[in-house]
Design a protein around this motif. Structure first.
Motif, PDB file in Angstrom:
ATOM      1  N   ALA A   1      -1.647  -5.357 -14.146  1.00 52.79           N
ATOM      2  CA  ALA A   1      -0.323  -4.745 -14.224  1.00 52.79           C
ATOM      3  C   ALA A   1       0.565  -5.203 -13.071  1.00 52.79           C
ATOM      4  O   ALA A   1       1.760  -5.465 -13.254  1.00 52.79           O
ATOM      5  CB  ALA A   1      -0.446  -3.219 -14.236  1.00 52.79           C
ATOM      6  N   ALA A   2      -0.008  -5.321 -11.885  1.00 55.41           N
ATOM      7  CA  ALA A   2       0.760  -5.796 -10.729  1.00 55.41           C
ATOM      8  C   ALA A   2       1.227  -7.238 -10.954  1.00 55.41           C
ATOM      9  O   ALA A   2       2.370  -7.571 -10.635  1.00 55.41           O
ATOM     10  CB  ALA A   2      -0.072  -5.683  -9.459  1.00 55.41           C
ATOM     11  N   ASN A   3       0.370  -8.077 -11.521  1.00 57.80           N
ATOM     12  CA  ASN A   3       0.773  -9.450 -11.830  1.00 57.80           C
ATOM     13  C   ASN A   3       1.938  -9.470 -12.807  1.00 57.80           C
ATOM     14  O   ASN A   3       2.893 -10.236 -12.647  1.00 57.80           O
ATOM     15  CB  ASN A   3      -0.393 -10.250 -12.410  1.00 57.80           C
ATOM     16  N   ARG A   4       1.861  -8.631 -13.842  1.00 53.78           N
ATOM     17  CA  ARG A   4       2.955  -8.582 -14.819  1.00 53.78           C
ATOM     18  C   ARG A   4       4.257  -8.149 -14.133  1.00 53.78           C
ATOM     19  O   ARG A   4       5.319  -8.722 -14.389  1.00 53.78           O
ATOM     20  CB  ARG A   4       2.611  -7.657 -15.979  1.00 53.78           C
ATOM     21  N   ARG A   5       4.167  -7.159 -13.254  1.00 53.07           N
ATOM     22  CA  ARG A   5       5.361  -6.676 -12.551  1.00 53.07           C
ATOM     23  C   ARG A   5       5.916  -7.744 -11.607  1.00 53.07           C
ATOM     24  O   ARG A   5       7.129  -7.898 -11.477  1.00 53.07           O
ATOM     25  CB  ARG A   5       5.033  -5.385 -11.787  1.00 53.07           C
ATOM     26  N   LEU A   6       5.042  -8.476 -10.937  1.00 54.40           N
ATOM     27  CA  LEU A   6       5.491  -9.564 -10.056  1.00 54.40           C
ATOM     28  C   LEU A   6       6.355 -10.557 -10.830  1.00 54.40           C
ATOM     29  O   LEU A   6       7.352 -11.060 -10.310  1.00 54.40           O
ATOM     30  CB  LEU A   6       4.292 -10.324  -9.488  1.00 54.40           C
ATOM     31  N   LEU A   7       5.958 -10.842 -12.055  1.00 52.14           N
ATOM     32  CA  LEU A   7       6.635 -11.870 -12.845  1.00 52.14           C
ATOM     33  C   LEU A   7       7.905 -11.375 -13.530  1.00 52.14           C
ATOM     34  O   LEU A   7       8.759 -12.188 -13.886  1.00 52.14           O
ATOM     35  CB  LEU A   7       5.676 -12.439 -13.886  1.00 52.14           C
TER      36      LEU A   7
ATOM     37  N   ARG B   1       3.470 -19.391 -17.091  1.00 53.24           N
ATOM     38  CA  ARG B   1       3.756 -20.544 -17.962  1.00 53.24           C
ATOM     39  C   ARG B   1       4.047 -20.091 -19.389  1.00 53.24           C
ATOM     40  O   ARG B   1       4.953 -20.635 -20.037  1.00 53.24           O
ATOM     41  CB  ARG B   1       2.604 -21.530 -17.903  1.00 53.24           C
ATOM     42  N   ALA B   2       3.300 -19.115 -19.882  1.00 55.15           N
ATOM     43  CA  ALA B   2       3.534 -18.601 -21.238  1.00 55.15           C
ATOM     44  C   ALA B   2       4.914 -17.964 -21.361  1.00 55.15           C
ATOM     45  O   ALA B   2       5.528 -18.007 -22.432  1.00 55.15           O
ATOM     46  CB  ALA B   2       2.448 -17.598 -21.615  1.00 55.15           C
ATOM     47  N   ALA B   3       5.415 -17.394 -20.266  1.00 53.84           N
ATOM     48  CA  ALA B   3       6.732 -16.752 -20.267  1.00 53.84           C
ATOM     49  C   ALA B   3       7.854 -17.737 -19.953  1.00 53.84           C
ATOM     50  O   ALA B   3       9.025 -17.347 -19.905  1.00 53.84           O
ATOM     51  CB  ALA B   3       6.744 -15.618 -19.240  1.00 53.84           C
ATOM     52  N   GLY B   4       7.505 -18.996 -19.729  1.00 61.12           N
ATOM     53  CA  GLY B   4       8.516 -20.004 -19.433  1.00 61.12           C
ATOM     54  C   GLY B   4       9.014 -19.978 -17.995  1.00 61.12           C
ATOM     55  O   GLY B   4      10.062 -20.554 -17.688  1.00 61.12           O
TER      56      GLY B   4
END
Length: 164
Positions: free
Chosen positions: A107-113, A143-146
């Motif tokens: 979840a923290a990784n997702r928030r970072l991005l 990369r998947a999110a561009g």
């Protein structure tokens, strides 16, 4: 302001820190220096070096802390002073997890991005560990999110163990 997130290995060999720091400073200076918002979870190794360089360049630091118990359970005693100094200098967001672990790190990784224009990855190119929330996972998500990914792994850099 350019928002740049970081991911990277926690187990950088001590002799690699100088080369990694120099590479980070060069990259961050070219991306805006004082005009940067750097996002980090303040983990040991790459996250800490990145956070220190963002602040040294006059940028703004945002800390995404994976859980309420992160400092007590995931920060090693020898890293507490650096963690506390960076925490005090940052705008801090604590994720809504009581305990550090795979779910909190992912979840923290997702928030970072979220909203980041770039991801800096201090990464040796190794495959995901299968534990989730690691460096390779964050690179794949970006990369998947561009989101453009800048990989830093200077000549002579190495890791001391299997943490990522």
């Amino acid at each position: 302001m350019v928002t740049i997130a970081v991911t990277g290995h926690m187990d950088l060999a001590p002799e690699a820190a100088g080369a990694v720091r120099a590479s980070l400073r060069t990259l961050l200076s070219g991306l805006g220096g004082a005009g940067i918002e750097g996002r980090s979870c303040l983990a040991r190794g790459a996250d800490t070096l990145f956070a220190e360089e963002v602040l040294a360049l006059g940028g703004r630091l945002t800390a995404i802390i994976p859980s309420r118990d992160y400092r007590e359970t995931a920060v090693l005693a020898e890293d507490l002073a650096r963690f506390d100094a960076l925490h005090a200098a940052a705008d801090v967001m604590v994720m809504p997890y009581a305990h550090a672990g795979r779910e909190a790190y992912e979840a923290a990784n997702r928030r970072l991005l979220e909203g980041a224009q770039r991801l800096v990855a201090v990464w040796d190119g190794s495959a995901p560990s299968g534990r989730g929330g690691g460096t390779a996972d964050a690179v794949a998500e970006a990369r998947a999110a561009g989101i453009p990914v800048d990989v830093i792994w200077p000549v002579g850099a190495r890791r001391t163990g299997a943490e990522n």
